[in-house]
Design an enzyme around this catalytic site. Structure first.
Site, PDB file in Angstrom:
ATOM      1  N   SER A 264      96.406  44.472  27.081  1.00 35.84           N
ATOM      2  CA  SER A 264      97.373  43.408  27.418  1.00 35.84           C
ATOM      3  C   SER A 264      97.002  42.027  26.804  1.00 35.84           C
ATOM      4  CB  SER A 264      97.303  43.059  29.184  1.00 35.84           C
ATOM      5  OG  SER A 264      96.292  42.375  29.377  1.00 35.84           O
ATOM      6  N   LYS A 265      97.899  41.201  26.413  1.00 35.15           N
ATOM      7  CA  LYS A 265      97.667  39.857  25.689  1.00 35.15           C
ATOM      8  C   LYS A 265      97.048  39.148  26.557  1.00 35.15           C
ATOM      9  CE  LYS A 265      98.919  37.150  22.283  1.00 35.15           C
ATOM     10  NZ  LYS A 265      98.203  37.021  20.737  1.00 35.15           N
ATOM     11  N   ARG A 266      97.224  39.206  27.829  1.00 36.17           N
ATOM     12  CA  ARG A 266      96.780  38.282  28.908  1.00 36.17           C
ATOM     13  C   ARG A 266      95.246  38.293  28.850  1.00 36.17           C
ATOM     14  NH1 ARG A 266      99.101  38.324  34.865  1.00 36.17           N
ATOM     15  NH2 ARG A 266      96.544  38.176  34.928  1.00 36.17           N
ATOM     16  N   ASP A 274      97.819  39.469  16.008  1.00 33.52           N
ATOM     17  CA  ASP A 274      96.280  38.978  15.963  1.00 33.52           C
ATOM     18  C   ASP A 274      95.335  40.142  14.988  1.00 33.52           C
ATOM     19  OD1 ASP A 274      96.723  37.208  18.155  1.00 33.52           O
ATOM     20  OD2 ASP A 274      96.737  38.673  19.564  1.00 33.52           O
TER      21      ASP A 274
END
Length: 498
Positions: A264-266, A274
């Site tokens: 997850s990006k979070r 990225d």
RNA sequence: GGCCCGUUGGUCAAAAGGUUAAGACACCGCCCUUUCACGGCGGUAAUAUGGGUUCGAUUCCCGUACGGGUCACCA
């Protein structure tokens, strides 16, 4: 003829058609990329059509420029689409927010067919409940609207009373959903909720838009995340109510960060962008991602390297795995390194040059030579700066680097080696790797020591690093005579305690 | 909690009743060598668990454990 007939007539038949249908969030998850890739592969493998559709029915989550990220990523990866918002096609528009009326019509059609009903309940309490932790038994939405006479419901809706359209799911019986990799999944209908199909803002929910659009666009194979698996049986009922054929569904388990968390990006896990920014090659990322959750069959089972074209020739749905796969950055690094090594010197230089330029400012340094030295010794492009930073300026270093057990090199004989090498090098005219090597090996012979006793200290003196992109003579040749001699003198000073 | 799904070495995974249970990454060791790296060679390491079915189970069935997903007018 009527609207619905016209829509039916537009649907291309008889060919494999797949679609990637991202919602524009602004970046490409690794898992999404994999879904896009598999989807594209199924189309290409079967000589079919690959479609890009944008699912932007959530007005609250629109992100500026997000669609461009999608185009850019797909193009960069070589996942070209045959139909889509930017290129058009026979079953457009390809942006869901532009198909608003259409969903309304199909929802009302379904109401007429008895597969759905108007619901006038307010949403507040339900929403509030969702905010509370989902832990206890969640109650399904059950209300009297389901049994309202059609004429009355129609009248109220027409009068402008706020409402949604819900799917009418039978209370009895079971529904069996078939997935190409998970097989048959059977659930009790009473477990299924009368889900909202058309929201009060007139836009469809994901589940409804998906079914309608996939049918209207003639999609034959749907690849998506396994988070949708449990809502899939409701699709059967929907298809059934419409009288439509169910496409082949392929659900893929998530790409995990570790055994219990999805990427997850979070949580700081990298997206495709990225990874590229960190210096991974697109081809390597695609290759790695392809193998995360899919593997070739038979005698090809141990093969690891595939170009996109090769994948398109061998990709088979049956090779898709059912269990989640952990994203292993170490293996990606390895694979990326392999791709870097396979690059031609020119191709590698083209990629490395911009990075090298930011960390090597001395104009006398030949960046091509640096690139050649470093190509087999960096896994990702962003490793470069740390590998070549000694070129611009000799870093401060610990004299302990001069001690080398294997060649029995000590501080003392390092000093001796440097002192012996210095005058030899000062006299040397042929300042090339070969010239340097010849003269230094000769020196080692004279002194009756192993080559490394001379060369090891020299490498340390000239680089101040534990590991370098080349041996002593290569580094000296690269740095030039003047700079090399200065560094050796500095090394002598350091070792002699001055 | 209900429902659904999954479980082969640390990781990705092959083997769709009979194999010494592949291969790769990582790790370790050895060799080569102008250190490290690169390259070459080798090694450690797995069928979650308990019951069945079967002459025989990684493979089929059931239970248990563990993990994931889902239970929104989000996708």
């Amino acid at each position: 003829m009527d609207f619905f007939k016209e829509m039916e007539d537009r649907i291309p038949k008889g060919k494999v058609r797949t679609r990637f249908a991202p919602s524009p969030t602004g970046y490409m998850h690794v898992g999404n990329l994999r879904t896009a890739l598999y989807t594209w592969l199924i189309a290409r493998r079967n000589g079919g059509t690959f479609i890009l559709r944008i699912e932007d029915t959530d007005q609250g989550r629109l992100v500026e420029g997000a669609v461009d990220v999608i185009y850019k990523t797909m193009a960069e990866c070589g996942l070209d689409h045959d139909e889509g918002p930017d290129v058009g096609g026979p079953v457009g528009p390809y942006v869901q927010s532009q198909r608003r009326e259409l969903f309304g019509k199909y929802a009302r059609l379904l109401v007429e067919k008895g597969g759905a009903y108007y619901c006038f309940c307010q949403k507040d309490e339900e929403e509030a409940e969702h905010d509370e932790e989902i832990g206890k038994q969640v109650k399904k939405h059950v209300c009297a609207c389901r049994d309202l006479p059609l004429s009355e419901a129609l009248a109220r809706a027409e009068a402008g009373e706020p409402c949604v359209i819900r799917q009418r799911i039978p209370h009895e019986g079971t529904t069996t959903f078939h997935d190409a990799s998970f097989g048959d999944i059977t659930v009790e209908n009473k477990e299924l909720e009368d889900q909202v199909l058309l929201k009060s803002d007139g836009l469809p929910t994901y589940n409804f838009a998906n079914v309608v659009d996939d049918h209207l666009m003639g999609i034959t194979h749907v690849v998506r995340g396994s988070e949708y698996l449990s809502s899939a049986p409701k699709y059967n009922l929907l298809y059934q109510s419409f009288g439509w054929e169910v496409p082949t569904y392929v659900h893929c388990s998530p790409v995990m960060r570790d055994a219990q968390h999805k990427m997850s990006k979070r949580h700081g896990d990298p997206s495709y962008e990225d990874l590229i920014r960190e210096g991974y090659l697109t081809e390597a990322v695609l290759n790695y991602v392809a193998l995360l959750g899919w593997s070739p069959k038979g005698e090809m089972a141990d093969r690891e390297f595939f170009t996109l074209q090769e994948l398109a020739e061998v990709f088979d749905i049956s090779g898709i795995s059912k269990s989640p796969a952990i994203f292993d950055i170490a293996k990606l690094r390895w694979m990326n390194a392999e791709y870097m090594k396979k690059l031609s010197p020119e191709a590698f230089y083209a990629k490395a040059e911009p990075v090298l330029r930011t960390c090597i400012h001395d104009p006398s340094i030949d960046l091509r030579k640096v690139a050649a030295l470093v190509q087999s010794r960096c896994e990702i492009l962003s490793d470069l700066p740390a590998r070549v930073d000694f070129i611009d300026r000799l870093p401060e270093y610990d004299p302990a680097l001069y001690v080398h057990k294997k060649s029995k090199t000590t501080l003392e004989n390092s000093l001796d080696s440097l002192q012996a090498a210095l005058p030899v090098l000062q006299k040397l005219d042929n300042w090339t790797n070969e010239g340097l090597y010849e003269v230094l090996v000769a020196l080692a012979g004279e002194k009756g020591v192993k080559n490394s006793v001379i060369l090891w200290p020299l490498r340390v003196a000239v680089s101040g690093k534990e590991s370098t992109p080349g041996g002593a003579t290569e580094l000296c040749a690269l740095l030039g005579k003047q700079e090399s001699l200065a560094r050796i003198e500095a090394g002598i000073a350091l070792l002699s305690g001055k």
